[in-house]
Design a protein around this motif. Structure first.
Motif, PDB file in Angstrom:
ATOM      1  N   ASN A   1      21.315  83.834  20.329  1.00 32.48           N
ATOM      2  CA  ASN A   1      21.536  82.500  19.777  1.00 32.48           C
ATOM      3  C   ASN A   1      20.176  81.812  19.673  1.00 32.48           C
ATOM      4  O   ASN A   1      19.475  81.655  20.676  1.00 32.48           O
ATOM      5  N   ILE A   2      19.790  81.392  18.467  1.00 37.95           N
ATOM      6  CA  ILE A   2      18.429  80.889  18.253  1.00 37.95           C
ATOM      7  C   ILE A   2      18.407  79.520  17.594  1.00 37.95           C
ATOM      8  O   ILE A   2      19.245  79.205  16.752  1.00 37.95           O
ATOM      9  N   HIS A   3      17.447  78.698  18.023  1.00 42.52           N
ATOM     10  CA  HIS A   3      17.024  77.522  17.260  1.00 42.52           C
ATOM     11  C   HIS A   3      15.566  77.773  16.920  1.00 42.52           C
ATOM     12  O   HIS A   3      14.689  77.716  17.782  1.00 42.52           O
ATOM     13  N   ALA A   4      15.297  78.060  15.673  1.00 44.82           N
ATOM     14  CA  ALA A   4      13.984  78.578  15.280  1.00 44.82           C
ATOM     15  C   ALA A   4      12.946  77.473  15.119  1.00 44.82           C
ATOM     16  O   ALA A   4      13.260  76.312  14.823  1.00 44.82           O
ATOM     17  N   ILE A   5      11.672  77.864  15.322  1.00 46.09           N
ATOM     18  CA  ILE A   5      10.532  77.006  15.052  1.00 46.09           C
ATOM     19  C   ILE A   5      10.664  76.421  13.651  1.00 46.09           C
ATOM     20  O   ILE A   5      11.006  77.124  12.698  1.00 46.09           O
ATOM     21  N   ASN A   6      10.349  75.126  13.522  1.00 48.69           N
ATOM     22  CA  ASN A   6      10.619  74.450  12.245  1.00 48.69           C
ATOM     23  C   ASN A   6       9.360  73.948  11.550  1.00 48.69           C
ATOM     24  O   ASN A   6       9.053  74.349  10.431  1.00 48.69           O
ATOM     25  N   PHE A   7       8.604  73.073  12.202  1.00 50.61           N
ATOM     26  CA  PHE A   7       7.565  72.309  11.509  1.00 50.61           C
ATOM     27  C   PHE A   7       6.229  73.053  11.493  1.00 50.61           C
ATOM     28  O   PHE A   7       5.314  72.766  12.270  1.00 50.61           O
ATOM     29  N   THR A   8       6.122  74.016  10.592  1.00 54.47           N
ATOM     30  CA  THR A   8       4.881  74.748  10.389  1.00 54.47           C
ATOM     31  C   THR A   8       4.683  74.983   8.894  1.00 54.47           C
ATOM     32  O   THR A   8       5.654  75.171   8.153  1.00 54.47           O
ATOM     33  N   LEU A   9       3.429  74.990   8.470  1.00 51.62           N
ATOM     34  CA  LEU A   9       3.143  75.315   7.077  1.00 51.62           C
ATOM     35  C   LEU A   9       3.103  76.819   6.867  1.00 51.62           C
ATOM     36  O   LEU A   9       3.486  77.326   5.820  1.00 51.62           O
ATOM     37  N   ARG A  10       2.647  77.555   7.888  1.00 50.49           N
ATOM     38  CA  ARG A  10       2.594  79.009   7.819  1.00 50.49           C
ATOM     39  C   ARG A  10       3.712  79.594   8.665  1.00 50.49           C
ATOM     40  O   ARG A  10       4.460  78.864   9.308  1.00 50.49           O
ATOM     41  N   THR A  11       3.798  80.893   8.691  1.00 53.08           N
ATOM     42  CA  THR A  11       4.939  81.539   9.354  1.00 53.08           C
ATOM     43  C   THR A  11       4.563  82.273  10.639  1.00 53.08           C
ATOM     44  O   THR A  11       5.408  82.936  11.235  1.00 53.08           O
ATOM     45  N   LYS A  12       3.322  82.158  11.102  1.00 55.79           N
ATOM     46  CA  LYS A  12       2.860  82.965  12.228  1.00 55.79           C
ATOM     47  C   LYS A  12       3.682  82.722  13.498  1.00 55.79           C
ATOM     48  O   LYS A  12       4.153  83.672  14.135  1.00 55.79           O
TER      49      LYS A  12
ATOM     50  N   TRP B   1      13.871  77.373   5.439  1.00 56.12           N
ATOM     51  CA  TRP B   1      13.835  76.454   4.312  1.00 56.12           C
ATOM     52  C   TRP B   1      12.802  76.840   3.263  1.00 56.12           C
ATOM     53  O   TRP B   1      12.564  76.080   2.315  1.00 56.12           O
ATOM     54  N   SER B   2      12.195  78.009   3.404  1.00 58.23           N
ATOM     55  CA  SER B   2      11.235  78.462   2.397  1.00 58.23           C
ATOM     56  C   SER B   2      11.417  79.953   2.154  1.00 58.23           C
ATOM     57  O   SER B   2      11.953  80.682   3.006  1.00 58.23           O
ATOM     58  N   GLU B   3      10.957  80.418   1.023  1.00 57.71           N
ATOM     59  CA  GLU B   3      11.033  81.840   0.699  1.00 57.71           C
ATOM     60  C   GLU B   3      10.196  82.659   1.677  1.00 57.71           C
ATOM     61  O   GLU B   3      10.583  83.772   2.049  1.00 57.71           O
ATOM     62  N   GLN B   4       9.053  82.130   2.108  1.00 56.05           N
ATOM     63  CA  GLN B   4       8.203  82.853   3.047  1.00 56.05           C
ATOM     64  C   GLN B   4       8.915  83.086   4.377  1.00 56.05           C
ATOM     65  O   GLN B   4       8.854  84.182   4.944  1.00 56.05           O
ATOM     66  N   ARG B   5       9.581  82.064   4.878  1.00 50.61           N
ATOM     67  CA  ARG B   5      10.317  82.201   6.137  1.00 50.61           C
ATOM     68  C   ARG B   5      11.462  83.199   5.989  1.00 50.61           C
ATOM     69  O   ARG B   5      11.711  84.012   6.880  1.00 50.61           O
TER      70      ARG B   5
ATOM     71  N   ARG C   1      27.130  75.878   4.019  1.00 50.53           N
ATOM     72  CA  ARG C   1      26.090  75.733   5.027  1.00 50.53           C
ATOM     73  C   ARG C   1      25.032  74.704   4.619  1.00 50.53           C
ATOM     74  O   ARG C   1      24.802  74.488   3.434  1.00 50.53           O
ATOM     75  N   LYS C   2      24.378  74.098   5.623  1.00 49.78           N
ATOM     76  CA  LYS C   2      23.310  73.136   5.355  1.00 49.78           C
ATOM     77  C   LYS C   2      22.162  73.853   4.630  1.00 49.78           C
ATOM     78  O   LYS C   2      21.732  74.929   5.036  1.00 49.78           O
ATOM     79  N   GLN C   3      21.689  73.232   3.547  1.00 51.59           N
ATOM     80  CA  GLN C   3      20.581  73.795   2.784  1.00 51.59           C
ATOM     81  C   GLN C   3      19.422  72.803   2.689  1.00 51.59           C
ATOM     82  O   GLN C   3      19.630  71.587   2.637  1.00 51.59           O
ATOM     83  N   VAL C   4      18.228  73.349   2.687  1.00 49.51           N
ATOM     84  CA  VAL C   4      17.008  72.580   2.436  1.00 49.51           C
ATOM     85  C   VAL C   4      16.190  73.350   1.409  1.00 49.51           C
ATOM     86  O   VAL C   4      15.975  74.562   1.576  1.00 49.51           O
ATOM     87  N   PHE C   5      15.788  72.676   0.344  1.00 50.99           N
ATOM     88  CA  PHE C   5      15.065  73.308  -0.769  1.00 50.99           C
ATOM     89  C   PHE C   5      15.844  74.507  -1.323  1.00 50.99           C
ATOM     90  O   PHE C   5      15.267  75.528  -1.703  1.00 50.99           O
ATOM     91  N   GLY C   6      17.186  74.385  -1.308  1.00 47.54           N
ATOM     92  CA  GLY C   6      18.035  75.421  -1.887  1.00 47.54           C
ATOM     93  C   GLY C   6      18.252  76.639  -1.012  1.00 47.54           C
ATOM     94  O   GLY C   6      18.839  77.633  -1.462  1.00 47.54           O
ATOM     95  N   SER C   7      17.828  76.594   0.253  1.00 51.80           N
ATOM     96  CA  SER C   7      17.967  77.743   1.150  1.00 51.80           C
ATOM     97  C   SER C   7      18.778  77.345   2.385  1.00 51.80           C
ATOM     98  O   SER C   7      18.550  76.276   2.971  1.00 51.80           O
TER      99      SER C   7
END
Length: 269
Positions: free
Chosen positions: A158-169, A198-202, A225-231
């Motif tokens: 069960n995960i709550h993933a890291i959110n506020f990053t510009l990159r995916t590292k 919320w992004s294609e990279q993620r 489901r909840k979507q942000v930027f279509g994801s």
């Protein structure tokens, strides 16, 4: 001994058993400790019949809407396992199922919040990982448990993933820690939560890690489901399990909508 005293002792015994039944095993805080505990818990399990289970996954938005608790409690009867993100310490929730595991992430003076897994089935292994948001410096939690479902071991994450990053590292680092467990475990797996994809990279990072661990994503025909930027942010993955039904539902008590999955565990030999 009088009948009333017998009755009192029996009631005290039942009360003590109910308290201890809801206590999860000691927390494992590293992938190495988690894997070691899983290996120690694993033994021969046999079940001759398929087993159907119902799983709910939902970010409950710290239960800021007072009606959210009642809504979760409404779902508990039809759900054998509940994955809750942004849950807070609440005795009504903790006592709503025989077994629970709470991984604390964000802490304030008023409350602790994190990911909470509730289960009808005994928890054999209990693991928690924390990863820190790079900008806000707030922890995000992952809860991994090993369940004994009528003789079959099920790994549930069960995960709550890291959110506020510009990159995916850092997002990828959080997922890699879980993938390490999936790759080392050779049984059925369920993996759900708020992935903040919320992004294609993620989404590409998550898909790559899921594919490597041989996980299949559950699809939703009527996708609410909840979507942000279509994801979609909330997702659910399975391995070595048959999907029977999946659905999502609109809720007004949280900024996310709950998802529901019905699964069938195959017999073991």
């Amino acid at each position: 001994m009088t009948l009333s005293r017998h009755l009192l002792l029996a009631m005290l015994l039942l009360a003590s058993l109910s308290v201890f039944a809801n206590i999860a095993p000691p927390l494992q805080l590293t992938p190495e400790g988690c894997l070691s505990a899983i290996k120690a818990a694993k033994k021969i399990h046999k079940r001759l019949e398929p087993k159907t289970i119902n799983v709910l996954s939902w970010n409950v938005h710290k239960l800021e809407d007072s009606a959210a608790i009642a809504e979760v409690l409404d779902y508990r009867t039809a759900s054998n396992i509940l994955f809750l993100q942004e849950a807070i310490e609440n005795q009504q929730l903790f006592q709503s199922k025989p077994f629970s595991s709470f991984s604390v992430g964000y802490k304030t003076k008023r409350f602790n919040s994190g990911v909470l897994t509730l289960s009808d089935y005994p928890i054999l292994v209990n693991c928690t990982y924390l990863h820190v948001e790079p900008w806000l410096r707030t922890p995000k939690a992952t809860n991994i448990i090993l369940l004994d479902i009528d003789g079959t071991l099920l790994l549930a994450a069960n995960i709550h993933a890291i959110n506020f990053t510009l990159r995916t590292k850092i997002f990828e680092t959080q997922l890699n820690a879980i993938q390490q467990i999936f790759l080392a475990y050779d049984g059925p797996v369920v993996f759900g939560g708020d992935f903040n994809t919320w992004s294609e990279q993620r989404l590409r990072v998550l898909t790559r890690i899921a594919n490597k661990a041989n996980l299949s994503e559950v699809e939703f025909r009527e996708d609410l489901r909840k979507q942000v930027f279509g994801s979609s942010l909330d997702r659910f993955f399975i391995r070595d399990i048959k999907i029977i039904e999946s659905k999502s539902k609109v809720s007004t008590t949280s900024d996310h909508n709950p998802i529901f999955v019905t699964l069938e565990l195959a017999p073991t030999e």
